[in-house]
Scaffold this motif. Structure first.
Motif, PDB file in Angstrom:
ATOM      1  N   UNK A  13       0.823  -1.210   0.000  1.00 22.26           N
ATOM      2  CA  UNK A  13       0.000   0.000   0.000  1.00 22.26           C
ATOM      3  C   UNK A  13       0.861   1.266   0.000  1.00 22.26           C
ATOM      4  N   UNK A  14       1.949   1.239   0.759  1.00 20.38           N
ATOM      5  CA  UNK A  14       2.749   2.453   0.936  1.00 20.38           C
ATOM      6  C   UNK A  14       3.785   2.665  -0.155  1.00 20.38           C
ATOM      7  N   UNK A  15       4.013   1.649  -0.990  1.00 19.06           N
ATOM      8  CA  UNK A  15       5.055   1.795  -2.009  1.00 19.06           C
ATOM      9  C   UNK A  15       4.554   1.661  -3.438  1.00 19.06           C
ATOM     10  N   UNK A  16       3.612   0.736  -3.686  1.00 21.26           N
ATOM     11  CA  UNK A  16       3.122   0.512  -5.051  1.00 21.26           C
ATOM     12  C   UNK A  16       1.597   0.343  -5.046  1.00 21.26           C
ATOM     13  N   UNK A  17       0.868   1.321  -4.531  1.00 15.60           N
ATOM     14  CA  UNK A  17      -0.584   1.143  -4.412  1.00 15.60           C
ATOM     15  C   UNK A  17      -1.294   0.978  -5.744  1.00 15.60           C
ATOM     16  N   UNK A  18      -0.850   1.642  -6.778  1.00 13.74           N
ATOM     17  CA  UNK A  18      -1.576   1.567  -8.041  1.00 13.74           C
ATOM     18  C   UNK A  18      -1.342   0.252  -8.773  1.00 13.74           C
ATOM     19  N   UNK A  19      -0.201  -0.380  -8.556  1.00 16.97           N
ATOM     20  CA  UNK A  19       0.006  -1.720  -9.111  1.00 16.97           C
ATOM     21  C   UNK A  19      -1.011  -2.686  -8.523  1.00 16.97           C
ATOM     22  N   UNK A  20      -1.202  -2.598  -7.229  1.00 14.69           N
ATOM     23  CA  UNK A  20      -2.181  -3.450  -6.555  1.00 14.69           C
ATOM     24  C   UNK A  20      -3.600  -3.103  -6.972  1.00 14.69           C
ATOM     25  N   UNK A  21      -3.888  -1.813  -7.093  1.00 10.91           N
ATOM     26  CA  UNK A  21      -5.238  -1.373  -7.430  1.00 10.91           C
ATOM     27  C   UNK A  21      -5.705  -1.920  -8.774  1.00 10.91           C
ATOM     28  N   UNK A  22      -4.783  -2.073  -9.733  1.00 13.92           N
ATOM     29  CA  UNK A  22      -5.169  -2.593 -11.045  1.00 13.92           C
ATOM     30  C   UNK A  22      -5.791  -3.971 -10.937  1.00 13.92           C
ATOM     31  N   UNK A  23      -5.300  -4.786 -10.001  1.00 12.52           N
ATOM     32  CA  UNK A  23      -5.851  -6.128  -9.815  1.00 12.52           C
ATOM     33  C   UNK A  23      -7.140  -6.099  -9.003  1.00 12.52           C
ATOM     34  N   UNK A  24      -7.114  -5.399  -7.875  1.00 17.32           N
ATOM     35  CA  UNK A  24      -8.247  -5.445  -6.949  1.00 17.32           C
ATOM     36  C   UNK A  24      -9.481  -4.745  -7.511  1.00 17.32           C
ATOM     37  N   UNK A  25      -9.292  -3.735  -8.345  1.00 13.58           N
ATOM     38  CA  UNK A  25     -10.434  -3.032  -8.918  1.00 13.58           C
ATOM     39  C   UNK A  25     -11.096  -3.835 -10.037  1.00 13.58           C
ATOM     40  N   UNK A  26     -10.377  -4.844 -10.563  1.00 10.75           N
ATOM     41  CA  UNK A  26     -10.893  -5.631 -11.680  1.00 10.75           C
ATOM     42  C   UNK A  26     -11.454  -6.978 -11.251  1.00 10.75           C
ATOM     43  N   UNK A  27     -11.010  -7.495 -10.104  1.00 12.92           N
ATOM     44  CA  UNK A  27     -11.405  -8.830  -9.675  1.00 12.92           C
ATOM     45  C   UNK A  27     -12.141  -8.783  -8.343  1.00 12.92           C
ATOM     46  N   UNK A  28     -13.439  -9.054  -8.328  1.00  8.65           N
ATOM     47  CA  UNK A  28     -14.155  -9.065  -7.046  1.00  8.65           C
ATOM     48  C   UNK A  28     -13.638 -10.137  -6.101  1.00  8.65           C
ATOM     49  N   UNK A  29     -13.255 -11.292  -6.617  1.00 10.85           N
ATOM     50  CA  UNK A  29     -12.732 -12.346  -5.751  1.00 10.85           C
ATOM     51  C   UNK A  29     -11.376 -11.939  -5.180  1.00 10.85           C
ATOM     52  N   UNK A  30     -10.551 -11.290  -5.988  1.00  8.99           N
ATOM     53  CA  UNK A  30      -9.285 -10.774  -5.472  1.00  8.99           C
ATOM     54  C   UNK A  30      -9.507  -9.757  -4.365  1.00  8.99           C
ATOM     55  N   UNK A  31     -10.476  -8.879  -4.559  1.00 10.89           N
ATOM     56  CA  UNK A  31     -10.801  -7.882  -3.540  1.00 10.89           C
ATOM     57  C   UNK A  31     -11.290  -8.556  -2.259  1.00 10.89           C
ATOM     58  N   UNK A  32     -12.152  -9.550  -2.402  1.00  9.56           N
ATOM     59  CA  UNK A  32     -12.675 -10.262  -1.236  1.00  9.56           C
ATOM     60  C   UNK A  32     -11.556 -10.976  -0.489  1.00  9.56           C
ATOM     61  N   UNK A  33     -10.589 -11.540  -1.218  1.00 12.93           N
ATOM     62  CA  UNK A  33      -9.459 -12.201  -0.569  1.00 12.93           C
ATOM     63  C   UNK A  33      -8.609 -11.202   0.196  1.00 12.93           C
ATOM     64  N   UNK A  34      -8.332 -10.055  -0.427  1.00 14.77           N
ATOM     65  CA  UNK A  34      -7.453  -9.044   0.173  1.00 14.77           C
ATOM     66  C   UNK A  34      -8.068  -8.477   1.458  1.00 14.77           C
ATOM     67  N   UNK A  35      -9.372  -8.250   1.446  1.00 12.81           N
ATOM     68  CA  UNK A  35     -10.040  -7.670   2.606  1.00 12.81           C
ATOM     69  C   UNK A  35     -10.467  -8.743   3.603  1.00 12.81           C
ATOM     70  N   UNK A  36     -11.049  -9.825   3.114  1.00 12.19           N
ATOM     71  CA  UNK A  36     -11.567 -10.855   4.013  1.00 12.19           C
ATOM     72  C   UNK A  36     -10.495 -11.476   4.875  1.00 12.19           C
TER      73      UNK A  36
END
Length: 384
Positions: A242-265
């Motif tokens: 989050x503190x170094x490459x947030x937009x690299x991560x955002x490209x995945x999490x904003x496109x994949x609901x399951x990825x988002x659920x894994x990251x948060x859950x």
């Protein structure tokens, strides 16, 4: 300040698109490791995803969210979404409560009931609050800042302006996670208006004004700093990303609901007092209501951006600097860090400290009765 009422209304097409994406998930092959050892358990995640696509009722979740009085306001050029719940009591005290990541304003629904109408829970109506719960910039329905530099300190300035626009010249503040940093910044930058703050978390970037060079560390402080570094090495990979490459991560999490659920859950399980069974504390509907707020607002990227900004403006204090408004602290046993009281007292006037019997990082959801009692106790002495 211009304020307008707000109600959530996600288009049907967005809900249909979410279900289509979940059903089309390309699942990662499982690894030969015990469940949860390497992150989100694949069996649990598949079950949650199936529920999200086939049985979760967003319209019912939306209806329940809309029971809270919500508003949008232009505050110092920033669009801010917030809940403003009036209390039921003879002299309601104003309190701004700030969430963190991976939470949202939804975290506080049970807490709001207990703070705004204590008599309904067998408590003194004289302890009632008027509660304001803003969504952090870039979270949910608060627009992302258009310019860089919005850390906890700038958010504190926004909240001070918001509270003034709502007619509150003096108020208290409460928060955990990122919200703890905002509450500390409010006390540090607006001490003439903030009567006191209550925290259930200490930001990891906090460094006290009177550091070890001036005052030797106590054994408890040495243990805390060692354990904090160990935790960051083994469990803090998410924060480093989050503190170094947030937009690299955002490209995945904003496109994949399951990825988002894994990251948060996975964080709701790891950081809560759930005895390794996340649904012992949070229902699927609660988890998915919170995750869906990130999904339907496409705010995961702008939300984790705040970690980048906070890294550039850490919670450090100059030599001799102290935070004047009094501080209360609720230490929950399953929180992700465990600072000793002396570590806070190097900077803060700690007037209330409670070692809680149970609960973790998401205290407002996990233990709303316990947290509400602590907040009422803290501000009872400051209301005058």
């Amino acid at each position: 300040m211009q304020i307008e009422p707000f109600q959530i209304a996600v288009p049907d097409a967005d809900i249909d698109d979410l279900r289509r994406r979940i059903r089309a998930t390309r699942w990662a092959p499982a690894t030969p490791s015990p469940a949860w050892q390497q992150g989100a358990d694949s069996a649990w995640l598949r079950e949650l995803a199936e529920y999200w696509a086939e049985r979760f009722d967003w319209r019912e979740a939306e209806r329940r969210l809309n029971l809270q009085p919500q508003f949008l306001a232009e505050v110092d050029g920033q669009r801010v979404h917030f809940v403003h719940r009036r209390g039921v009591g003879p002299a309601c005290y104003p309190l701004v409560v700030t969430h963190g990541w991976p939470g949202s304003f939804f975290e506080f629904h049970a807490l709001l009931d207990r703070l705004c109408d204590p008599a309904a829970f067998g408590c003194d109506p004289a302890d009632a609050f008027d509660v304001v719960v803003p969504s952090l910039p870039g979270f949910a329905f608060s627009l992302a800042p258009v310019e860089p530099g919005t850390s906890a300190f700038q958010v504190a300035d926004l909240w001070a302006s918001l509270m003034r626009g709502l007619g509150y010249e003096h108020f208290g503040a409460q928060g955990g996670d990122l919200g703890a940093g905002v509450s500390i910044a409010l006390a540090a930058r607006h001490r003439e208006r903030v009567d006191g703050i209550h925290l259930n978390f200490l930001p990891s970037s906090y460094e006290p004004a009177n550091g070890a060079a001036q005052t030797p560390l106590t054994p408890a402080e040495e243990t805390y700093l060692r354990e904090k570094n160990e935790w960051a090495a083994l469990e803090g990979g998410y924060a480093h990303m989050h503190t170094t490459k947030p937009q690299t991560l955002a490209a995945s999490l904003n496109d994949s609901p399951v990825g988002l659920a894994a990251w948060i859950g996975e964080k709701f399980r790891a950081w809560s007092d759930c005895d390794e069974n996340v649904e012992q504390v949070f229902s699927k509907d609660e988890l998915l209501t919170n995750i869906s707020l990130y999904w339907h607002t496409q705010s995961i990227g702008s939300a984790i951006q705040m970690y980048w900004e906070n890294r550039l403006q850490p919670m450090r204090f100059a030599e001799g600097q102290r935070v004047v408004p009094p501080v209360g602290f609720a230490h929950f046993p399953k929180e992700i860090n465990h600072p000793p009281r002396t570590w806070l007292e190097r900077t803060f006037d700690v007037v209330q400290w409670t070692d809680m019997p149970s609960g973790g990082h998401f205290a407002a959801m996990e233990k709303p009765d316990l947290l509400a009692a602590e907040i009422r106790k803290m501000f009872r002495k400051l209301r005058a």
